[in-house]
Design a protein around this motif. Sequence first.
Motif, PDB file in Angstrom:
ATOM      1  N   LEU A 308       0.827  -1.204   0.000  1.00  0.00           N
ATOM      2  CA  LEU A 308       0.000   0.000   0.000  1.00  0.00           C
ATOM      3  C   LEU A 308       0.866   1.261   0.000  1.00  0.00           C
ATOM      4  CD1 LEU A 308      -2.684  -1.117   2.621  1.00  0.00           C
ATOM      5  CD2 LEU A 308      -3.001  -0.911   0.146  1.00  0.00           C
ATOM      6  N   LEU A 309       1.921   1.250   0.818  1.00  0.00           N
ATOM      7  CA  LEU A 309       2.773   2.423   0.917  1.00  0.00           C
ATOM      8  C   LEU A 309       3.522   2.679  -0.385  1.00  0.00           C
ATOM      9  CD1 LEU A 309       3.918   4.682   2.680  1.00  0.00           C
ATOM     10  CD2 LEU A 309       5.650   3.069   3.524  1.00  0.00           C
ATOM     11  N   SER A 310       3.917   1.624  -1.072  1.00  0.00           N
ATOM     12  CA  SER A 310       4.669   1.792  -2.314  1.00  0.00           C
ATOM     13  C   SER A 310       3.850   2.502  -3.386  1.00  0.00           C
ATOM     14  CB  SER A 310       5.140   0.435  -2.838  1.00  0.00           C
ATOM     15  OG  SER A 310       4.039  -0.355  -3.254  1.00  0.00           O
ATOM     16  N   LYS A 311       2.536   2.331  -3.340  1.00  0.00           N
ATOM     17  CA  LYS A 311       1.670   3.013  -4.302  1.00  0.00           C
ATOM     18  C   LYS A 311       1.563   4.502  -3.992  1.00  0.00           C
ATOM     19  CE  LYS A 311      -1.159  -1.045  -5.423  1.00  0.00           C
ATOM     20  NZ  LYS A 311      -0.246  -2.014  -4.813  1.00  0.00           N
ATOM     21  N   SER A 312       1.573   4.838  -2.697  1.00  0.00           N
ATOM     22  CA  SER A 312       1.502   6.250  -2.298  1.00  0.00           C
ATOM     23  C   SER A 312       2.830   6.971  -2.510  1.00  0.00           C
ATOM     24  CB  SER A 312       1.097   6.374  -0.823  1.00  0.00           C
ATOM     25  OG  SER A 312      -0.173   5.803  -0.598  1.00  0.00           O
ATOM     26  N   ALA A 313       3.932   6.268  -2.258  1.00  0.00           N
ATOM     27  CA  ALA A 313       5.254   6.908  -2.325  1.00  0.00           C
ATOM     28  C   ALA A 313       6.028   6.552  -3.587  1.00  0.00           C
ATOM     29  CB  ALA A 313       6.074   6.519  -1.098  1.00  0.00           C
ATOM     30  N   ASP A 314       5.442   5.734  -4.429  1.00  0.00           N
ATOM     31  CA  ASP A 314       6.026   5.412  -5.727  1.00  0.00           C
ATOM     32  C   ASP A 314       7.429   4.811  -5.608  1.00  0.00           C
ATOM     33  OD1 ASP A 314       5.926   5.164  -8.475  1.00  0.00           O
ATOM     34  OD2 ASP A 314       6.853   7.126  -8.837  1.00  0.00           O
ATOM     35  N   PHE A 315       7.501   3.684  -4.900  1.00  0.00           N
ATOM     36  CA  PHE A 315       8.769   2.966  -4.833  1.00  0.00           C
ATOM     37  C   PHE A 315       8.494   1.473  -5.011  1.00  0.00           C
ATOM     38  CE2 PHE A 315       7.383   3.241  -0.343  1.00  0.00           C
ATOM     39  CZ  PHE A 315       7.358   1.899   0.004  1.00  0.00           C
ATOM     40  N   SER A 316       9.546   0.731  -5.279  1.00  0.00           N
ATOM     41  CA  SER A 316       9.462  -0.717  -5.311  1.00  0.00           C
ATOM     42  C   SER A 316      10.194  -1.273  -4.104  1.00  0.00           C
ATOM     43  CB  SER A 316      10.070  -1.272  -6.604  1.00  0.00           C
ATOM     44  OG  SER A 316      11.444  -0.958  -6.654  1.00  0.00           O
ATOM     45  N   TYR A 317       9.968  -2.531  -3.788  1.00  0.00           N
ATOM     46  CA  TYR A 317      10.578  -3.095  -2.593  1.00  0.00           C
ATOM     47  C   TYR A 317      10.819  -4.585  -2.772  1.00  0.00           C
ATOM     48  CZ  TYR A 317       5.907  -4.884  -1.590  1.00  0.00           C
ATOM     49  OH  TYR A 317       4.703  -5.532  -1.683  1.00  0.00           O
ATOM     50  N   GLU A 318      11.701  -5.097  -1.943  1.00  0.00           N
ATOM     51  CA  GLU A 318      12.010  -6.520  -1.922  1.00  0.00           C
ATOM     52  C   GLU A 318      12.234  -6.935  -0.478  1.00  0.00           C
ATOM     53  OE1 GLU A 318      15.215  -9.685  -3.882  1.00  0.00           O
ATOM     54  OE2 GLU A 318      15.412  -7.528  -4.245  1.00  0.00           O
ATOM     55  N   ILE A 319      11.527  -7.972  -0.048  1.00  0.00           N
ATOM     56  CA  ILE A 319      11.644  -8.459   1.328  1.00  0.00           C
ATOM     57  C   ILE A 319      12.533  -9.696   1.354  1.00  0.00           C
ATOM     58  CG2 ILE A 319      10.402  -9.316   3.344  1.00  0.00           C
ATOM     59  CD1 ILE A 319       7.939  -7.849   2.360  1.00  0.00           C
ATOM     60  N   LYS A 320      13.597  -9.658   2.159  1.00  0.00           N
ATOM     61  CA  LYS A 320      14.496 -10.793   2.332  1.00  0.00           C
ATOM     62  C   LYS A 320      14.605 -11.105   3.820  1.00  0.00           C
ATOM     63  CE  LYS A 320      17.346  -9.782  -1.753  1.00  0.00           C
ATOM     64  NZ  LYS A 320      18.733  -9.533  -2.243  1.00  0.00           N
ATOM     65  N   GLY A 321      13.669 -11.898   4.329  1.00  0.00           N
ATOM     66  CA  GLY A 321      13.656 -12.199   5.750  1.00  0.00           C
ATOM     67  C   GLY A 321      13.383 -10.952   6.569  1.00  0.00           C
ATOM     68  N   LYS A 322      14.349 -10.552   7.409  1.00  0.00           N
ATOM     69  CA  LYS A 322      14.213  -9.360   8.230  1.00  0.00           C
ATOM     70  C   LYS A 322      14.823  -8.127   7.562  1.00  0.00           C
ATOM     71  CE  LYS A 322      12.179 -11.019  11.924  1.00  0.00           C
ATOM     72  NZ  LYS A 322      10.859 -10.499  12.403  1.00  0.00           N
ATOM     73  N   GLN A 323      15.174  -8.249   6.309  1.00  0.00           N
ATOM     74  CA  GLN A 323      15.769  -7.159   5.543  1.00  0.00           C
ATOM     75  C   GLN A 323      14.809  -6.750   4.430  1.00  0.00           C
ATOM     76  OE1 GLN A 323      18.818  -5.882   6.221  1.00  0.00           O
ATOM     77  NE2 GLN A 323      19.148  -4.523   4.479  1.00  0.00           N
ATOM     78  N   VAL A 324      14.609  -5.432   4.280  1.00  0.00           N
ATOM     79  CA  VAL A 324      13.757  -4.899   3.214  1.00  0.00           C
ATOM     80  C   VAL A 324      14.574  -3.888   2.423  1.00  0.00           C
ATOM     81  CG1 VAL A 324      11.633  -3.668   2.636  1.00  0.00           C
ATOM     82  CG2 VAL A 324      11.685  -5.197   4.614  1.00  0.00           C
ATOM     83  N   ILE A 325      14.505  -3.987   1.102  1.00  0.00           N
ATOM     84  CA  ILE A 325      15.217  -3.049   0.233  1.00  0.00           C
ATOM     85  C   ILE A 325      14.203  -2.219  -0.537  1.00  0.00           C
ATOM     86  CG2 ILE A 325      16.843  -2.802  -1.679  1.00  0.00           C
ATOM     87  CD1 ILE A 325      18.019  -5.510  -0.876  1.00  0.00           C
ATOM     88  N   LEU A 326      14.324  -0.900  -0.442  1.00  0.00           N
ATOM     89  CA  LEU A 326      13.448   0.024  -1.161  1.00  0.00           C
ATOM     90  C   LEU A 326      14.218   0.684  -2.296  1.00  0.00           C
ATOM     91  CD1 LEU A 326      11.481  -0.394   1.184  1.00  0.00           C
ATOM     92  CD2 LEU A 326      11.144   2.074   1.279  1.00  0.00           C
ATOM     93  N   LYS A 327      13.575   0.796  -3.455  1.00  0.00           N
ATOM     94  CA  LYS A 327      14.188   1.425  -4.625  1.00  0.00           C
ATOM     95  C   LYS A 327      13.155   2.288  -5.339  1.00  0.00           C
ATOM     96  CE  LYS A 327      16.899  -2.792  -5.541  1.00  0.00           C
ATOM     97  NZ  LYS A 327      17.227  -3.817  -6.575  1.00  0.00           N
TER      98      LYS A 327
END
Length: 334
Positions: A308-327
Amino acid sequence: MKRPGEQTLIRYFLGQCSPDEEKVVNAYLALKIDQDYIEACLREAFYMQEDGQDPTANHEQRNRVWSNLIAKQQEAPVIRLKPRKLWYRYAAAVVLVMFSAGTIFLLNGRLNHSQEKTAWQHVEGLIGHPKTVTLDDSSMVTLFPGSAIDIPSNFNKTDRQVKLNGRAFFKIAHNKEKPFYVSARELTTKVLGTSFEVNSSGTENIITLHTGKVSVIRADKEIARLIPNQQIKYEQATGKYDVAVVDAAHTLNWLQGELDYERVPLSIIISDIEKWYGVKIQVEQPALLNQKVIFSFKDQSLSRVLSLLSKSADFSYEIKGKQVILKERNMGTN
């Protein structure tokens, strides 16, 4: 010997005691005990003294009165415990008594006990929902996830003080004899009995008052007094601060598990998500964090919140366990 009540000590510092009361207080001070309690009464007398000043010159006069207090303490050649007319001379005498016993009597809002070895209980918030702690005086503290509070082993014996790292809501049991102090970074919040929120998670200290009244102290000087529905924002880097009127109830939605943001920088939302879900979020393009977002969520999974947040802030993300990468969206996968 039974220690004098707070109001008696305050009257003593203000030069308003009866002769009989003065004898009792002088005998009590000669015992060189209860330093925290004496300090709290001394500070309250200082606040009462400044309340009678001309409000147009309040800030300057407050600094002058406090400076005079310290100067009197430093320059007085002898200790005399007999009654005096001026309140700050009483204060100087009390401080000199403490110095004569070899104790550094620090007059600051944070009540640092550098020469005492006090054990501290460290309590941390939970992941995913708030945690409420009941203190020995029946006060209640609700911790935001990822936040922590330190409680001294002598809490509520001579004073009430805690240290906060992060964000918490306080509902303080009233006790006019023992003010309650919350230290968070550079600021200390002083209350008697009230409810308020302290948030020191980001680059600001934010204190929001719900009921009662509080005094906000920095480096031994009061910088603000709040009434209900007032909020102070203090910039850690610059020392600048601002007091504004807010809807205090709106700031506590997180107590029911709802996080609500109205045109808030993405950096603050990301920080809260890290604490709420116990993850580490890496942002590859820091410029993303500057955009302001309208967003809210309650009882949602991490992946749903990020979607939901990625649609508001226009970013992509990837979840790797307890690590999240935003681009930035054109560089990511989601």
